[in-house]
Design a protein around this motif. Structure first.
Motif, mmCIF file in Angstrom:
data_model
loop_
_atom_site.group_PDB
_atom_site.id
_atom_site.type_symbol
_atom_site.label_atom_id
_atom_site.label_comp_id
_atom_site.label_asym_id
_atom_site.label_seq_id
_atom_site.Cartn_x
_atom_site.Cartn_y
_atom_site.Cartn_z
ATOM 1 N N ASN A 319 0.859 -1.188 0.000
ATOM 2 C CA ASN A 319 0.000 0.000 0.000
ATOM 3 C C ASN A 319 0.887 1.226 0.000
ATOM 4 O OD1 ASN A 319 -1.799 2.089 0.313
ATOM 5 N ND2 ASN A 319 -2.930 1.147 2.004
ATOM 6 N N GLY A 320 1.162 1.754 -1.178
ATOM 7 C CA GLY A 320 2.021 2.924 -1.278
ATOM 8 C C GLY A 320 1.400 4.162 -0.673
ATOM 9 N N SER A 321 0.075 4.296 -0.765
ATOM 10 C CA SER A 321 -0.561 5.511 -0.255
ATOM 11 C C SER A 321 -0.489 5.608 1.262
ATOM 12 C CB SER A 321 -2.029 5.566 -0.705
ATOM 13 O OG SER A 321 -2.792 4.538 -0.106
ATOM 14 N N ALA A 322 -0.352 4.470 1.933
ATOM 15 C CA ALA A 322 -0.313 4.487 3.398
ATOM 16 C C ALA A 322 0.894 5.235 3.934
ATOM 17 C CB ALA A 322 -0.317 3.063 3.940
ATOM 18 N N VAL A 323 1.971 5.277 3.160
ATOM 19 C CA VAL A 323 3.171 5.987 3.603
ATOM 20 C C VAL A 323 3.489 7.173 2.696
ATOM 21 C CG1 VAL A 323 4.275 4.118 4.894
ATOM 22 C CG2 VAL A 323 4.535 4.206 2.412
ATOM 23 N N ALA A 324 2.464 7.675 2.020
ATOM 24 C CA ALA A 324 2.655 8.842 1.165
ATOM 25 C C ALA A 324 2.427 10.141 1.918
ATOM 26 C CB ALA A 324 1.713 8.778 -0.045
ATOM 27 N N ASP A 325 1.759 10.053 3.080
ATOM 28 C CA ASP A 325 1.462 11.254 3.845
ATOM 29 C C ASP A 325 1.307 10.868 5.314
ATOM 30 O OD1 ASP A 325 0.987 13.905 4.387
ATOM 31 O OD2 ASP A 325 -0.688 14.109 2.981
ATOM 32 N N PHE A 326 1.093 11.850 6.148
ATOM 33 C CA PHE A 326 0.997 11.617 7.581
ATOM 34 C C PHE A 326 -0.327 10.961 7.968
ATOM 35 C CE2 PHE A 326 3.896 15.267 7.166
ATOM 36 C CZ PHE A 326 4.958 14.822 7.940
ATOM 37 N N GLY A 327 -0.282 10.178 9.035
ATOM 38 C CA GLY A 327 -1.480 9.710 9.697
ATOM 39 C C GLY A 327 -2.126 8.451 9.169
ATOM 40 N N ARG A 328 -1.548 7.811 8.134
ATOM 41 C CA ARG A 328 -2.192 6.626 7.570
ATOM 42 C C ARG A 328 -1.537 5.322 8.010
ATOM 43 N NH1 ARG A 328 -2.290 8.756 1.286
ATOM 44 N NH2 ARG A 328 -3.109 10.853 1.715
ATOM 45 N N ALA A 329 -0.229 5.280 7.932
ATOM 46 C CA ALA A 329 0.478 4.015 8.174
ATOM 47 C C ALA A 329 0.203 3.470 9.568
ATOM 48 C CB ALA A 329 1.978 4.201 7.964
ATOM 49 N N ARG A 366 8.756 8.154 1.690
ATOM 50 C CA ARG A 366 7.899 7.078 2.196
ATOM 51 C C ARG A 366 8.593 6.263 3.287
ATOM 52 N NH1 ARG A 366 3.908 5.358 -2.858
ATOM 53 N NH2 ARG A 366 3.417 7.522 -3.383
ATOM 54 N N PHE A 367 9.879 6.124 3.177
ATOM 55 C CA PHE A 367 10.617 5.476 4.263
ATOM 56 C C PHE A 367 10.486 6.284 5.558
ATOM 57 C CE2 PHE A 367 12.497 2.482 1.393
ATOM 58 C CZ PHE A 367 13.081 1.488 2.180
ATOM 59 N N TRP A 368 10.610 7.595 5.454
ATOM 60 C CA TRP A 368 10.518 8.430 6.654
ATOM 61 C C TRP A 368 9.093 8.463 7.191
ATOM 62 C CZ3 TRP A 368 14.100 10.926 9.699
ATOM 63 C CH2 TRP A 368 15.430 10.785 9.294
ATOM 64 N N GLN A 369 8.119 8.467 6.315
ATOM 65 C CA GLN A 369 6.732 8.418 6.782
ATOM 66 C C GLN A 369 6.477 7.126 7.560
ATOM 67 O OE1 GLN A 369 4.271 10.425 6.920
ATOM 68 N NE2 GLN A 369 4.722 12.081 5.506
ATOM 69 N N GLY A 370 7.003 6.015 7.055
ATOM 70 C CA GLY A 370 6.843 4.755 7.765
ATOM 71 C C GLY A 370 7.512 4.781 9.124
ATOM 72 N N THR A 371 8.699 5.392 9.182
ATOM 73 C CA THR A 371 9.433 5.467 10.443
ATOM 74 C C THR A 371 8.661 6.266 11.485
ATOM 75 O OG1 THR A 371 11.573 5.278 9.321
ATOM 76 C CG2 THR A 371 11.568 6.280 11.521
ATOM 77 N N ILE A 372 8.133 7.422 11.092
ATOM 78 C CA ILE A 372 7.401 8.277 12.022
ATOM 79 C C ILE A 372 6.145 7.572 12.536
ATOM 80 C CG2 ILE A 372 6.055 10.422 12.148
ATOM 81 C CD1 ILE A 372 9.067 10.806 12.331
#
Length: 521
Positions: A319-329, A366-372
Protein backbone atom coordinates in the motif's frame (compact mmCIF):
# COMPACT_ATOMS: atom_id res chain seq x y z
CA UNK A 1 10.52 -53.82 -6.88
CA UNK A 2 13.82 -55.32 -5.68
CA UNK A 3 15.54 -53.20 -3.05
CA UNK A 4 19.05 -52.15 -3.99
CA UNK A 5 21.84 -52.98 -1.51
CA UNK A 6 23.08 -49.98 0.42
CA UNK A 7 25.91 -49.33 2.80
CA UNK A 8 25.43 -47.23 5.87
CA UNK A 9 27.49 -44.14 6.32
CA UNK A 10 27.13 -41.65 9.12
CA UNK A 11 28.75 -38.27 8.85
CA UNK A 12 28.31 -34.99 10.60
CA UNK A 13 28.85 -31.76 8.70
CA UNK A 14 28.99 -28.31 10.27
CA UNK A 15 28.16 -25.25 8.19
CA UNK A 16 30.36 -22.85 10.07
CA UNK A 17 32.37 -19.67 9.59
CA UNK A 18 36.08 -20.39 9.57
CA UNK A 19 36.48 -18.86 13.05
CA UNK A 20 34.36 -21.59 14.71
CA UNK A 21 36.03 -24.33 16.70
CA UNK A 22 36.57 -27.59 14.86
CA UNK A 23 34.09 -30.27 15.85
CA UNK A 24 31.54 -27.79 17.19
CA UNK A 25 28.65 -25.75 15.86
CA UNK A 26 27.87 -22.29 17.16
CA UNK A 27 24.58 -21.32 18.72
CA UNK A 28 22.17 -20.40 15.91
CA UNK A 29 24.56 -21.96 13.41
CA UNK A 30 23.58 -24.93 11.25
CA UNK A 31 24.42 -28.48 12.27
CA UNK A 32 24.00 -31.05 9.53
CA UNK A 33 23.60 -34.78 10.03
CA UNK A 34 24.28 -36.77 6.84
CA UNK A 35 23.14 -40.36 6.36
CA UNK A 36 23.48 -42.80 3.49
CA UNK A 37 20.24 -44.56 2.66
CA UNK A 38 17.99 -46.17 0.04
CA UNK A 39 17.81 -45.03 -3.57
CA UNK A 40 15.10 -47.41 -4.78
CA UNK A 41 11.58 -46.26 -5.56
CA UNK A 42 10.98 -42.58 -4.92
CA UNK A 43 13.00 -41.52 -1.87
CA UNK A 44 11.30 -38.10 -1.86
CA UNK A 45 7.92 -39.60 -1.07
CA UNK A 46 8.56 -43.11 0.25
CA UNK A 47 11.27 -42.47 2.85
CA UNK A 48 10.45 -40.69 6.08
CA UNK A 49 13.25 -39.19 8.17
CA UNK A 50 13.38 -36.85 11.14
CA UNK A 51 15.51 -36.31 14.22
CA UNK A 52 14.80 -35.06 17.71
CA UNK A 53 17.46 -32.91 19.36
CA UNK A 54 17.33 -32.58 23.15
CA UNK A 55 19.07 -30.63 25.86
CA UNK A 56 17.60 -31.01 29.33
CA UNK A 57 13.90 -30.21 29.01
CA UNK A 58 14.36 -28.60 25.58
CA UNK A 59 13.40 -30.60 22.52
CA UNK A 60 13.52 -29.68 18.81
CA UNK A 61 12.02 -31.98 16.20
CA UNK A 62 13.60 -31.44 12.76
CA UNK A 63 12.40 -33.05 9.54
CA UNK A 64 14.98 -34.63 7.27
CA UNK A 65 15.12 -34.61 3.48
CA UNK A 66 16.53 -36.54 0.56
CA UNK A 67 19.39 -34.75 -1.19
CA UNK A 68 19.89 -37.15 -4.09
CA UNK A 69 22.35 -39.97 -4.82
CA UNK A 70 21.41 -41.89 -1.69
CA UNK A 71 22.19 -39.00 0.68
CA UNK A 72 19.78 -37.95 3.43
CA UNK A 73 20.20 -34.94 5.67
CA UNK A 74 18.77 -33.48 8.85
CA UNK A 75 19.64 -29.89 9.78
CA UNK A 76 19.44 -28.32 13.21
CA UNK A 77 19.89 -24.78 14.53
CA UNK A 78 20.89 -24.97 18.22
CA UNK A 79 18.90 -22.36 20.18
CA UNK A 80 21.22 -22.55 23.21
CA UNK A 81 24.86 -23.35 23.92
CA UNK A 82 25.98 -26.65 25.42
CA UNK A 83 25.67 -30.32 24.61
CA UNK A 84 22.76 -31.57 22.54
CA UNK A 85 21.81 -35.20 21.92
CA UNK A 86 19.96 -36.42 18.86
CA UNK A 87 18.08 -39.51 17.76
CA UNK A 88 16.72 -40.18 14.29
CA UNK A 89 13.38 -41.74 13.38
CA UNK A 90 12.66 -43.28 9.98
CA UNK A 91 10.53 -45.90 8.26
CA UNK A 92 13.76 -47.37 6.84
CA UNK A 93 15.95 -49.39 9.18
CA UNK A 94 19.31 -47.99 8.04
CA UNK A 95 18.15 -44.43 8.83
CA UNK A 96 16.29 -45.16 12.05
CA UNK A 97 17.46 -44.84 15.67
CA UNK A 98 20.81 -43.24 14.88
CA UNK A 99 22.08 -41.34 17.92
CA UNK A 100 24.84 -38.92 18.77
CA UNK A 101 25.74 -35.63 20.43
CA UNK A 102 26.99 -32.23 19.39
CA UNK A 103 28.36 -29.21 21.20
CA UNK A 104 26.92 -25.77 20.53
CA UNK A 105 29.49 -23.07 21.28
CA UNK A 106 28.91 -19.36 21.84
CA UNK A 107 27.98 -17.47 18.66
CA UNK A 108 30.77 -15.80 16.73
CA UNK A 109 30.91 -12.12 15.81
CA UNK A 110 27.97 -11.03 13.66
CA UNK A 111 25.75 -13.93 14.72
CA UNK A 112 22.89 -12.41 16.70
CA UNK A 113 20.46 -15.23 16.10
CA UNK A 114 17.18 -15.27 14.17
CA UNK A 115 14.94 -12.20 14.13
CA UNK A 116 11.88 -12.25 16.40
CA UNK A 117 9.05 -9.86 17.20
CA UNK A 118 9.79 -7.55 20.12
CA UNK A 119 7.66 -4.96 21.91
CA UNK A 120 4.58 -5.77 19.81
CA UNK A 121 5.48 -3.59 16.81
CA UNK A 122 9.21 -4.13 16.33
CA UNK A 123 11.92 -6.74 15.77
CA UNK A 124 15.06 -7.92 17.52
CA UNK A 125 17.47 -10.79 17.10
CA UNK A 126 17.36 -13.70 19.52
CA UNK A 127 20.23 -12.24 21.56
CA UNK A 128 18.34 -8.96 22.01
CA UNK A 129 20.13 -6.94 19.31
CA UNK A 130 17.54 -4.62 17.71
CA UNK A 131 16.63 -5.23 14.08
CA UNK A 132 15.17 -2.24 12.24
CA UNK A 133 14.01 -3.72 8.96
CA UNK A 134 15.42 -1.84 5.95
CA UNK A 135 14.59 -4.13 3.07
CA UNK A 136 14.67 -4.30 -0.69
CA UNK A 137 12.96 -6.46 -3.32
CA UNK A 138 14.85 -8.55 -5.85
CA UNK A 139 12.48 -11.34 -6.79
CA UNK A 140 14.42 -13.58 -9.14
CA UNK A 141 18.05 -12.82 -8.43
CA UNK A 142 18.94 -16.46 -7.64
CA UNK A 143 17.69 -17.59 -11.07
CA UNK A 144 20.25 -15.64 -13.09
CA UNK A 145 23.66 -16.41 -14.61
CA UNK A 146 26.46 -16.80 -12.09
CA UNK A 147 28.14 -13.51 -12.94
CA UNK A 148 24.95 -11.52 -12.45
CA UNK A 149 24.19 -13.20 -9.12
CA UNK A 150 27.67 -12.38 -7.86
CA UNK A 151 27.19 -8.78 -8.95
CA UNK A 152 23.94 -8.67 -6.96
CA UNK A 153 25.74 -9.91 -3.86
CA UNK A 154 28.43 -7.27 -4.29
CA UNK A 155 25.75 -4.59 -4.57
CA UNK A 156 24.03 -5.85 -1.43
CA UNK A 157 27.33 -5.94 0.46
CA UNK A 158 27.92 -2.27 -0.31
CA UNK A 159 24.31 -1.22 0.18
CA UNK A 160 22.11 -0.23 3.14
CA UNK A 161 19.72 -3.18 3.15
CA UNK A 162 19.45 -5.77 5.92
CA UNK A 163 16.61 -7.76 4.32
CA UNK A 164 15.81 -8.90 0.79
CA UNK A 165 12.54 -10.25 -0.55
CA UNK A 166 13.22 -13.06 -3.01
CA UNK A 167 11.28 -15.85 -4.69
CA UNK A 168 12.08 -19.53 -4.31
CA UNK A 169 10.54 -20.28 -7.71
CA UNK A 170 11.76 -18.56 -10.88
CA UNK A 171 9.75 -15.72 -12.38
CA UNK A 172 8.11 -15.39 -15.82
CA UNK A 173 7.24 -11.73 -16.08
CA UNK A 174 8.16 -8.46 -17.78
CA UNK A 175 11.96 -8.02 -18.00
CA UNK A 176 12.39 -11.62 -16.94
CA UNK A 177 11.12 -13.95 -19.65
CA UNK A 178 13.98 -16.37 -19.94
CA UNK A 179 14.55 -19.91 -18.79
CA UNK A 180 16.53 -20.18 -15.52
CA UNK A 181 19.73 -22.23 -15.22
CA UNK A 182 18.00 -24.83 -13.01
CA UNK A 183 14.51 -25.99 -12.00
CA UNK A 184 13.01 -27.18 -8.70
CA UNK A 185 11.57 -30.45 -10.05
CA UNK A 186 12.67 -33.32 -12.21
CA UNK A 187 11.17 -33.18 -15.67
CA UNK A 188 11.33 -31.41 -19.00
CA UNK A 189 10.95 -27.62 -19.40
CA UNK A 190 8.86 -25.71 -19.73
CA UNK A 191 5.98 -27.56 -18.12
CA UNK A 192 6.43 -31.31 -18.00
CA UNK A 193 7.35 -31.89 -14.35
CA UNK A 194 7.19 -34.66 -11.83
CA UNK A 195 6.02 -32.77 -8.75
CA UNK A 196 6.90 -35.79 -6.58
CA UNK A 197 10.62 -35.53 -7.39
CA UNK A 198 12.72 -32.51 -6.53
CA UNK A 199 15.97 -31.51 -8.19
CA UNK A 200 18.37 -31.17 -5.24
CA UNK A 201 20.80 -29.06 -7.30
CA UNK A 202 18.20 -26.29 -7.49
CA UNK A 203 17.82 -26.18 -3.72
CA UNK A 204 21.55 -26.47 -3.03
CA UNK A 205 22.05 -23.37 -5.13
CA UNK A 206 19.34 -21.52 -3.22
CA UNK A 207 20.87 -22.56 0.10
CA UNK A 208 24.27 -21.38 -1.02
CA UNK A 209 22.89 -17.92 -1.78
CA UNK A 210 20.92 -17.76 1.48
CA UNK A 211 24.11 -18.67 3.33
CA UNK A 212 25.97 -15.87 1.58
CA UNK A 213 23.25 -13.42 2.60
CA UNK A 214 23.55 -14.67 6.18
CA UNK A 215 27.29 -13.98 6.10
CA UNK A 216 26.53 -10.43 4.93
CA UNK A 217 24.08 -9.92 7.80
CA UNK A 218 21.08 -9.86 5.46
CA UNK A 219 17.75 -11.55 6.17
CA UNK A 220 16.34 -13.67 3.33
CA UNK A 221 12.58 -13.10 3.15
CA UNK A 222 11.73 -16.17 1.07
CA UNK A 223 8.57 -15.90 -1.04
CA UNK A 224 7.34 -19.49 -1.18
CA UNK A 225 4.63 -19.06 -3.84
CA UNK A 226 3.87 -16.36 -6.40
CA UNK A 227 1.65 -15.65 -9.43
CA UNK A 228 4.43 -14.56 -11.82
CA UNK A 229 4.48 -17.86 -13.64
CA UNK A 230 1.33 -17.36 -15.72
CA UNK A 231 1.19 -21.12 -16.21
CA UNK A 232 4.45 -21.12 -18.15
CA UNK A 233 6.03 -23.67 -15.80
CA UNK A 234 2.94 -24.47 -13.76
CA UNK A 235 4.59 -23.90 -10.40
CA UNK A 236 1.81 -21.41 -9.62
CA UNK A 237 -0.93 -24.02 -10.07
CA UNK A 238 0.31 -27.25 -8.57
CA UNK A 239 -2.27 -29.48 -6.88
CA UNK A 240 -2.65 -29.16 -3.12
CA UNK A 241 -0.57 -32.26 -2.46
CA UNK A 242 2.21 -30.83 -4.64
CA UNK A 243 2.14 -27.50 -2.81
CA UNK A 244 2.28 -29.16 0.59
CA UNK A 245 5.09 -31.53 -0.36
CA UNK A 246 7.11 -28.66 -1.80
CA UNK A 247 6.58 -26.46 1.26
CA UNK A 248 7.68 -29.18 3.67
CA UNK A 249 10.75 -29.89 1.56
CA UNK A 250 11.78 -26.22 1.51
CA UNK A 251 11.35 -25.91 5.25
CA UNK A 252 13.25 -29.12 5.95
CA UNK A 253 16.17 -27.76 3.95
CA UNK A 254 16.18 -24.11 5.04
CA UNK A 255 14.57 -23.74 8.48
CA UNK A 256 17.93 -24.27 10.18
CA UNK A 257 19.33 -21.09 8.55
CA UNK A 258 18.99 -18.31 11.11
CA UNK A 259 18.43 -15.56 8.53
CA UNK A 260 15.30 -16.90 6.82
CA UNK A 261 11.83 -15.36 6.97
CA UNK A 262 8.85 -17.05 5.31
CA UNK A 263 6.45 -15.20 3.04
CA UNK A 264 3.64 -17.56 2.03
CA UNK A 265 3.14 -15.63 -1.19
CA UNK A 266 3.59 -12.37 -2.97
CA UNK A 267 0.24 -10.92 -4.04
CA UNK A 268 -1.52 -14.07 -2.84
CA UNK A 269 -4.89 -12.88 -4.16
CA UNK A 270 -3.58 -12.82 -7.75
CA UNK A 271 -3.13 -16.60 -7.65
CA UNK A 272 -6.66 -17.27 -8.87
CA UNK A 273 -6.30 -21.06 -8.82
CA UNK A 274 -6.13 -21.01 -5.01
CA UNK A 275 -9.02 -20.42 -2.64
CA UNK A 276 -9.06 -18.92 0.83
CA UNK A 277 -9.26 -22.48 2.17
CA UNK A 278 -6.06 -23.30 0.25
CA UNK A 279 -4.26 -20.39 1.90
CA UNK A 280 -5.45 -21.44 5.33
CA UNK A 281 -4.07 -24.92 4.65
CA UNK A 282 -0.78 -23.53 3.34
CA UNK A 283 -0.40 -21.33 6.43
CA UNK A 284 -1.00 -24.37 8.64
CA UNK A 285 1.57 -26.46 6.75
CA UNK A 286 4.32 -23.84 6.99
CA UNK A 287 3.60 -22.97 10.61
CA UNK A 288 3.67 -26.61 11.72
CA UNK A 289 6.75 -27.52 9.64
CA UNK A 290 8.97 -24.84 11.21
CA UNK A 291 10.39 -25.93 14.59
CA UNK A 292 12.09 -22.53 15.06
CA UNK A 293 9.11 -20.25 14.44
CA UNK A 294 10.85 -17.96 11.98
CA UNK A 295 9.04 -14.77 11.03
CA UNK A 296 6.04 -15.58 8.83
CA UNK A 297 3.89 -13.32 6.64
CA UNK A 298 1.72 -13.18 3.52
CA UNK A 299 1.73 -10.29 1.03
CA UNK A 300 -1.37 -8.86 -0.66
CA UNK A 301 -2.26 -7.55 -4.08
CA UNK A 302 -5.57 -5.71 -3.88
CA UNK A 303 -7.18 -7.79 -1.10
CA UNK A 304 -5.75 -8.11 2.39
CA UNK A 305 -5.38 -11.49 4.05
CA UNK A 306 -6.58 -11.93 7.63
CA UNK A 307 -3.50 -10.38 9.18
CA UNK A 308 -4.90 -10.83 12.70
CA UNK A 309 -4.08 -14.55 12.52
CA UNK A 310 -1.62 -15.13 15.40
CA UNK A 311 0.47 -17.50 13.27
CA UNK A 312 1.42 -14.52 11.09
CA UNK A 313 4.18 -12.78 13.03
CA UNK A 314 3.95 -9.49 11.16
CA UNK A 315 1.83 -7.85 8.48
CA UNK A 316 3.48 -7.61 5.06
CA UNK A 317 1.52 -4.90 3.28
CA UNK A 318 1.37 -3.53 -0.26
CA UNK A 319 0.00 0.00 0.00
CA UNK A 320 2.02 2.92 -1.28
CA UNK A 321 -0.56 5.51 -0.25
CA UNK A 322 -0.31 4.49 3.40
CA UNK A 323 3.17 5.99 3.60
CA UNK A 324 2.65 8.84 1.17
CA UNK A 325 1.46 11.25 3.85
CA UNK A 326 1.00 11.62 7.58
CA UNK A 327 -1.48 9.71 9.70
CA UNK A 328 -2.19 6.63 7.57
CA UNK A 329 0.48 4.02 8.17
CA UNK A 330 -0.05 3.91 11.94
CA UNK A 331 -3.64 2.77 11.50
CA UNK A 332 -2.39 -0.67 10.53
CA UNK A 333 -0.63 -0.94 13.90
CA UNK A 334 -3.88 -0.32 15.74
CA UNK A 335 -5.79 -2.84 13.64
CA UNK A 336 -3.27 -5.72 13.65
CA UNK A 337 -1.18 -5.04 16.80
CA UNK A 338 1.98 -6.53 15.34
CA UNK A 339 4.92 -5.19 13.31
CA UNK A 340 3.83 -3.57 10.06
CA UNK A 341 6.18 -3.84 7.07
CA UNK A 342 5.19 -1.99 3.92
CA UNK A 343 7.18 -4.37 1.76
CA UNK A 344 5.80 -2.74 -1.33
CA UNK A 345 5.27 1.01 -1.16
CA UNK A 346 5.84 1.24 -4.94
CA UNK A 347 9.31 1.46 -6.48
CA UNK A 348 11.79 4.08 -7.55
CA UNK A 349 12.03 3.94 -11.32
CA UNK A 350 10.70 4.94 -14.73
CA UNK A 351 8.27 2.18 -15.60
CA UNK A 352 5.01 3.08 -17.27
CA UNK A 353 3.13 1.23 -14.56
CA UNK A 354 2.18 3.40 -11.58
CA UNK A 355 3.76 0.97 -9.13
CA UNK A 356 7.18 1.41 -10.74
CA UNK A 357 7.69 5.12 -11.30
CA UNK A 358 8.38 6.82 -7.98
CA UNK A 359 11.01 9.54 -7.88
CA UNK A 360 13.92 8.93 -5.54
CA UNK A 361 12.64 11.78 -3.36
CA UNK A 362 9.27 10.09 -3.01
CA UNK A 363 10.83 6.72 -2.22
CA UNK A 364 12.90 8.25 0.59
CA UNK A 365 9.94 10.28 1.84
CA UNK A 366 7.90 7.08 2.20
CA UNK A 367 10.62 5.48 4.26
CA UNK A 368 10.52 8.43 6.65
CA UNK A 369 6.73 8.42 6.78
CA UNK A 370 6.84 4.76 7.77
CA UNK A 371 9.43 5.47 10.44
CA UNK A 372 7.40 8.28 12.02
CA UNK A 373 4.38 5.95 12.13
CA UNK A 374 6.35 3.24 13.95
CA UNK A 375 6.33 0.94 10.93
CA UNK A 376 8.87 -0.29 8.36
CA UNK A 377 9.15 0.29 4.61
CA UNK A 378 10.75 -1.70 1.80
CA UNK A 379 12.67 -0.46 -1.24
CA UNK A 380 12.54 -1.51 -4.87
CA UNK A 381 14.04 -0.17 -8.09
CA UNK A 382 12.52 -0.35 -11.58
CA UNK A 383 14.66 1.65 -13.99
CA UNK A 384 14.60 0.46 -17.59
CA UNK A 385 17.98 -0.75 -18.80
CA UNK A 386 19.20 -1.60 -22.31
CA UNK A 387 20.11 -5.10 -21.14
CA UNK A 388 16.74 -5.44 -19.34
CA UNK A 389 18.50 -6.22 -16.05
CA UNK A 390 16.16 -4.49 -13.61
CA UNK A 391 17.03 -4.67 -9.91
CA UNK A 392 13.49 -5.43 -8.71
CA UNK A 393 13.48 -8.65 -10.69
CA UNK A 394 16.97 -9.77 -11.69
CA UNK A 395 19.35 -7.83 -9.47
CA UNK A 396 22.71 -6.58 -10.70
CA UNK A 397 23.51 -3.02 -9.70
CA UNK A 398 21.47 -0.14 -8.31
CA UNK A 399 21.06 3.00 -10.40
CA UNK A 400 18.70 5.10 -8.29
CA UNK A 401 19.37 7.89 -5.83
CA UNK A 402 17.35 6.54 -2.90
CA UNK A 403 19.66 3.81 -1.48
CA UNK A 404 22.29 6.15 -0.04
CA UNK A 405 19.54 8.27 1.54
CA UNK A 406 18.04 5.10 2.96
CA UNK A 407 21.49 4.37 4.42
CA UNK A 408 21.30 7.76 6.17
CA UNK A 409 17.94 6.77 7.65
CA UNK A 410 19.30 3.41 8.74
CA UNK A 411 21.93 5.23 10.80
CA UNK A 412 19.19 7.34 12.38
CA UNK A 413 17.29 4.16 13.25
CA UNK A 414 20.43 2.61 14.73
CA UNK A 415 20.95 5.67 16.94
CA UNK A 416 17.30 5.71 18.01
CA UNK A 417 15.50 4.04 20.91
CA UNK A 418 16.57 0.42 21.41
CA UNK A 419 12.92 -0.59 21.53
CA UNK A 420 12.18 1.07 18.17
CA UNK A 421 10.45 4.29 17.10
CA UNK A 422 6.83 4.60 18.22
CA UNK A 423 4.40 7.49 17.79
CA UNK A 424 4.61 9.64 20.92
CA UNK A 425 0.94 10.72 20.68
CA UNK A 426 -0.78 8.73 17.93
CA UNK A 427 -4.10 10.51 18.48
CA UNK A 428 -2.98 14.09 17.93
CA UNK A 429 0.60 14.24 16.63
CA UNK A 430 1.32 12.26 13.47
CA UNK A 431 4.79 13.62 12.82
CA UNK A 432 6.60 12.89 16.09
CA UNK A 433 8.01 9.48 17.01
CA UNK A 434 10.59 8.10 19.39
CA UNK A 435 10.43 7.40 23.12
CA UNK A 436 8.73 9.91 25.41
CA UNK A 437 11.09 11.74 27.71
CA UNK A 438 14.21 10.44 25.96
CA UNK A 439 14.25 10.60 22.16
CA UNK A 440 12.12 12.56 19.68
CA UNK A 441 12.14 12.59 15.88
CA UNK A 442 9.97 15.24 14.23
CA UNK A 443 9.53 14.95 10.44
CA UNK A 444 8.17 17.81 8.32
CA UNK A 445 7.70 15.89 5.07
CA UNK A 446 7.22 18.03 1.99
CA UNK A 447 6.69 21.24 3.93
CA UNK A 448 9.42 23.88 3.67
CA UNK A 449 9.71 25.41 7.14
CA UNK A 450 12.21 28.17 7.84
CA UNK A 451 11.93 27.85 11.61
CA UNK A 452 10.37 25.64 14.26
CA UNK A 453 9.68 26.36 17.90
CA UNK A 454 10.13 23.06 19.74
CA UNK A 455 6.71 21.78 20.74
CA UNK A 456 6.32 18.13 21.67
CA UNK A 457 3.66 15.80 23.03
CA UNK A 458 4.14 14.92 26.69
CA UNK A 459 3.16 15.43 30.30
CA UNK A 460 6.58 15.76 31.92
CA UNK A 461 7.16 18.68 34.27
CA UNK A 462 10.09 19.79 32.13
CA UNK A 463 12.67 18.42 29.72
CA UNK A 464 16.15 19.52 28.75
CA UNK A 465 17.18 18.37 25.28
CA UNK A 466 19.79 18.74 22.61
CA UNK A 467 18.62 19.20 19.04
CA UNK A 468 19.89 18.48 15.53
CA UNK A 469 18.47 19.40 12.15
CA UNK A 470 18.45 16.46 9.73
CA UNK A 471 18.26 17.07 6.00
CA UNK A 472 17.03 13.65 4.91
CA UNK A 473 17.69 14.28 1.22
CA UNK A 474 21.09 15.98 1.45
CA UNK A 475 22.05 13.61 4.27
CA UNK A 476 23.35 16.25 6.65
CA UNK A 477 23.12 16.53 10.43
CA UNK A 478 23.45 20.05 11.85
CA UNK A 479 23.64 20.42 15.65
CA UNK A 480 21.68 23.23 17.27
CA UNK A 481 23.83 25.20 19.69
CA UNK A 482 23.18 24.78 23.40
CA UNK A 483 20.27 22.98 25.00
CA UNK A 484 16.54 23.48 24.85
CA UNK A 485 14.27 23.48 27.90
CA UNK A 486 10.66 22.44 27.42
CA UNK A 487 7.91 23.11 29.94
CA UNK A 488 4.19 22.25 29.99
CA UNK A 489 2.07 24.17 27.52
CA UNK A 490 -1.12 22.43 28.63
CA UNK A 491 -2.08 18.92 29.75
CA UNK A 492 -0.77 17.36 26.56
CA UNK A 493 2.11 19.39 25.15
CA UNK A 494 5.52 20.69 26.10
CA UNK A 495 6.92 23.80 24.47
CA UNK A 496 10.26 25.60 24.49
CA UNK A 497 10.73 28.06 27.35
CA UNK A 498 11.74 30.62 26.24
CA UNK A 499 10.03 29.95 22.86
CA UNK A 500 13.18 30.27 20.79
CA UNK A 501 12.78 29.00 17.21
CA UNK A 502 15.23 26.59 15.60
CA UNK A 503 16.27 27.98 12.17
CA UNK A 504 15.49 25.64 9.26
CA UNK A 505 16.65 25.95 5.62
CA UNK A 506 13.19 26.13 4.01
CA UNK A 507 13.63 22.95 1.97
CA UNK A 508 11.50 19.80 1.95
CA UNK A 509 12.29 16.52 3.72
CA UNK A 510 13.62 18.00 6.94
CA UNK A 511 13.54 16.47 10.40
CA UNK A 512 14.57 17.55 13.87
CA UNK A 513 16.00 15.06 16.33
CA UNK A 514 15.89 15.88 20.04
CA UNK A 515 17.52 13.85 22.77
CA UNK A 516 17.25 14.25 26.52
CA UNK A 517 20.30 15.53 28.37
CA UNK A 518 21.38 13.05 31.01
CA UNK A 519 21.23 14.61 34.50
CA UNK A 520 24.57 15.39 36.06
CA UNK A 521 25.68 13.00 38.76
Amino acid sequence: MRRLPTTFLLAVVFLLPSAALAGAVEQWGTFELTLKGPVDGNPFTEVELAATFTQGTQSVHAAGFYDGEGVYRVRFMPPTVGEWAYRTASNRKELDAQTGTLIADKPTAGNYGPVRVRNTYHFAHADGTPHASVGTTCYAWTHQPEKLEEQTLATLKAGPFNKIRMCVFPKWYAFNRSEPPRYPFAGTPPNRWDFTRFDPAFFRHLEHRVGQLRDLGIEADLILLHPYDEGHWGFDRMPAAGDDRYLRYVLARLAAYRNVWWSLANEFDFMKQKTDADWERILKVVHEADPYRHLLSIHNGTRLFNQTDPRLTHASIQNGSAVADFGRAGLYRDVYRKPIVFDEAKYEGDFGQRWGNLSAEEMVHRFWQGTIAGTYVGHGETYRRPDEVVWWSRGGTLHGDSPKRIAFLRNVLAEGPADGFDPIDKWQDDRTAGKAGEHYLVYFGKERPTAWVPDLPGKQKSLTLTAEVLDTWNMTTTPVAGTITLKPKDNYRLTADPPTPIPLPGTPYLAVRLRAVAPKK
